[in-house]
Design a protein around this motif. Structure first.
Motif, PDB file in Angstrom:
ATOM      1  N   PRO A 106       0.802  -1.220   0.000  1.00 37.70           N
ATOM      2  CA  PRO A 106       0.000   0.000   0.000  1.00 37.70           C
ATOM      3  C   PRO A 106       0.842   1.281   0.000  1.00 37.70           C
ATOM      4  O   PRO A 106       0.377   2.325  -0.463  1.00 37.70           O
ATOM      5  CB  PRO A 106      -0.831  -0.112   1.293  1.00 37.70           C
ATOM      6  CG  PRO A 106      -0.920  -1.575   1.539  1.00 37.70           C
ATOM      7  CD  PRO A 106       0.378  -2.159   1.056  1.00 37.70           C
ATOM      8  N   VAL A 107       2.076   1.197   0.477  1.00 37.44           N
ATOM      9  CA  VAL A 107       2.973   2.360   0.410  1.00 37.44           C
ATOM     10  C   VAL A 107       3.228   2.731  -1.062  1.00 37.44           C
ATOM     11  O   VAL A 107       3.255   3.912  -1.424  1.00 37.44           O
ATOM     12  CB  VAL A 107       4.303   2.075   1.150  1.00 37.44           C
ATOM     13  CG1 VAL A 107       5.322   3.175   0.882  1.00 37.44           C
ATOM     14  CG2 VAL A 107       4.046   1.945   2.650  1.00 37.44           C
ATOM     15  N   SER A 108       3.394   1.720  -1.913  1.00 32.58           N
ATOM     16  CA  SER A 108       3.616   1.981  -3.339  1.00 32.58           C
ATOM     17  C   SER A 108       2.387   2.671  -3.938  1.00 32.58           C
ATOM     18  O   SER A 108       2.517   3.618  -4.732  1.00 32.58           O
ATOM     19  CB  SER A 108       3.887   0.672  -4.094  1.00 32.58           C
ATOM     20  OG  SER A 108       5.044   0.038  -3.597  1.00 32.58           O
ATOM     21  N   LEU A 109       1.193   2.212  -3.561  1.00 34.27           N
ATOM     22  CA  LEU A 109      -0.034   2.827  -4.074  1.00 34.27           C
ATOM     23  C   LEU A 109      -0.154   4.272  -3.593  1.00 34.27           C
ATOM     24  O   LEU A 109      -0.538   5.169  -4.358  1.00 34.27           O
ATOM     25  CB  LEU A 109      -1.259   2.007  -3.620  1.00 34.27           C
ATOM     26  CG  LEU A 109      -2.623   2.471  -4.103  1.00 34.27           C
ATOM     27  CD1 LEU A 109      -2.706   2.491  -5.626  1.00 34.27           C
ATOM     28  CD2 LEU A 109      -3.725   1.565  -3.545  1.00 34.27           C
ATOM     29  N   GLY A 110       0.220   4.498  -2.334  1.00 37.07           N
ATOM     30  CA  GLY A 110       0.180   5.857  -1.780  1.00 37.07           C
ATOM     31  C   GLY A 110       1.148   6.785  -2.510  1.00 37.07           C
ATOM     32  O   GLY A 110       0.816   7.928  -2.823  1.00 37.07           O
ATOM     33  N   ARG A 111       2.338   6.269  -2.784  1.00 33.37           N
ATOM     34  CA  ARG A 111       3.333   7.079  -3.502  1.00 33.37           C
ATOM     35  C   ARG A 111       2.836   7.406  -4.910  1.00 33.37           C
ATOM     36  O   ARG A 111       2.990   8.536  -5.384  1.00 33.37           O
ATOM     37  CB  ARG A 111       4.679   6.348  -3.549  1.00 33.37           C
ATOM     38  CG  ARG A 111       5.361   6.243  -2.186  1.00 33.37           C
ATOM     39  CD  ARG A 111       6.719   5.568  -2.298  1.00 33.37           C
ATOM     40  NE  ARG A 111       7.642   6.325  -3.115  1.00 33.37           N
ATOM     41  CZ  ARG A 111       8.485   7.254  -2.663  1.00 33.37           C
ATOM     42  NH1 ARG A 111       8.523   7.523  -1.369  1.00 33.37           N
ATOM     43  NH2 ARG A 111       9.277   7.901  -3.476  1.00 33.37           N
ATOM     44  N   LEU A 112       2.208   6.417  -5.533  1.00 37.97           N
ATOM     45  CA  LEU A 112       1.641   6.618  -6.879  1.00 37.97           C
ATOM     46  C   LEU A 112       0.590   7.731  -6.831  1.00 37.97           C
ATOM     47  O   LEU A 112       0.568   8.631  -7.668  1.00 37.97           O
ATOM     48  CB  LEU A 112       0.985   5.302  -7.297  1.00 37.97           C
ATOM     49  CG  LEU A 112       0.897   4.936  -8.751  1.00 37.97           C
ATOM     50  CD1 LEU A 112       2.297   4.780  -9.324  1.00 37.97           C
ATOM     51  CD2 LEU A 112       0.133   3.619  -8.889  1.00 37.97           C
ATOM     52  N   ALA A 113      -0.268   7.655  -5.813  1.00 38.84           N
ATOM     53  CA  ALA A 113      -1.340   8.653  -5.682  1.00 38.84           C
ATOM     54  C   ALA A 113      -0.760  10.045  -5.443  1.00 38.84           C
ATOM     55  O   ALA A 113      -1.329  11.049  -5.885  1.00 38.84           O
ATOM     56  CB  ALA A 113      -2.275   8.259  -4.536  1.00 38.84           C
TER      57      ALA A 113
END
Ligand SMILES: NC(=O)c1ccc[n+]([C@@H]2O[C@H](COP(=O)([O-])OP(=O)(O)OC[C@H]3O[C@@H](n4cnc5c(N)ncnc54)[C@H](OP(=O)(O)O)[C@@H]3O)[C@@H](O)[C@H]2O)c1
Length: 264
Positions: A106-113
């Motif tokens: 989810p950290v990767s998704l947050g960074r993407l966002a």
């Protein structure tokens, strides 16, 4: 005439960029699901072809296994589904973002966002790369994604927003799906429902990307888009041979990127 948005040439071009860097990939799997086993085998075979060493780790203790993977592993994929009540994303918190080659943490998704550098889930990135490869304008267009999963729909929404599309995400509770999807310049089907998107769902001339991979009784694979859509869409990606090969190539390319970063 409808343009076929094939992914095979793009996948070959991505694979061609994977040379000269020794890289090691680990696929952690906790399921006996045959579809997952097929997916794991196909990634292992694709990795072997480009000289990436791929270790498949079967385990009942996903969290423990993820925490024990050595420093010599550059990329980690957690195969889903993960049995039990704990969501796969919770386990994926144990994948260091620098090794998270399928953007599952989810950290990767947050960074993407947040518009920060991160590995995107390979399937979501494959959709964008396929559009770009076929010179389809994204900025300013109305993009509609059918499906809001953490692995496809949600990250894809961010990737398209980051490229200045106007994005709508539909799901199983969206009333009158066809009325919404007919507004789309670019329609992406990622629901996992064979034939969900018919001609009535598509504005004439729209670009349609089919992410769905639904097994058929005779051992084949069909997408979420009814073949009759080909008579209405301006461009349509095939299943198989569209998003799928690009996804696999990107997983390998991310692994090599992770290895190159680790070497510096
Ligand atoms: N080509 C590739 O490399 C690749 C990679 C990954 C996945 N896939 C395929 O992509 C598809 C989606 O995968 P996923 O993991 O995202 O699936 P998922 O987790 O099951 O999510 C499916 C999404 O579609 C929505 N949906 C289901 N039925 C619908 C309907 N009748 N109308 C509107 N929305 C509907 C669901 O809505 P709710 O949220 O309301 O339930 C959910 O958001 C599958 O066929 C999968 O095999 C392909």
């Amino acid at each position: 005439m409808t343009i076929s948005l094939s992914g095979t040439a793009l996948a070959a071009a991505i694979r061609a960029g994977i040379t000269g860097t020794p890289a090691r990939l680990a696929i952690v799997t906790a399921t006996t699901d045959e579809a997952t086993a097929w997916y794991v085998r196909s990634i292992s075979a694709a990795a072997a072809k480009v000289g990436i060493s791929c270790e498949v780790v079967e385990t009942k203790d996903v969290a423990g296994t993820l925490s024990e993977l050595g420093n010599d592993i550059h990329g980690i994929i957690l195969a889903t589904p993960v049995p039990g009540e704990v969501p796969a994303a919770e386990f994926a918190m144990g994948i260091p973002p620098t090794k998270d080659v399928d953007g599952a943490n989810p950290v990767s998704l947050g960074r993407l966002a947040a518009g920060l550098p991160a590995f995107a889930p390979a399937t979501a990135e494959a959709v964008v790369r396929l559009l770009e490869h076929h010179h389809i304008e994204i900025a300013g267009r109305r993009a509609m994604i059918v499906g809001r999963s953490t692995v496809v729909g949600k990250p894809l929404a961010h990737l398209l927003l980051n490229r200045h599309a106007t994005v709508t995400v539909a799901h199983s509770r969206t009333p009158d799906l066809a009325a919404v999807t007919r507004e789309a310049d670019i329609l992406i089907a990622a629901a996992g429902r064979a034939g969900l998107i018919g001609p009535d769902h598509v504005r004439p001339g729209a670009v349609v990307i089919d992410v769905g991979t639904n097994p058929t009784a005779d051992g084949g694979l069909v997408g979420d888009v009814d073949p009759a859509v080909a008579d209405r869409a301006g461009a349509l990606s095939p299943v198989p041979g569209g998003v799928g090969p690009v996804t696999t190539a990107l997983l390998l390319s991310h692994t090599v990127d992770a290895a190159r970063t680790a070497a510096h």
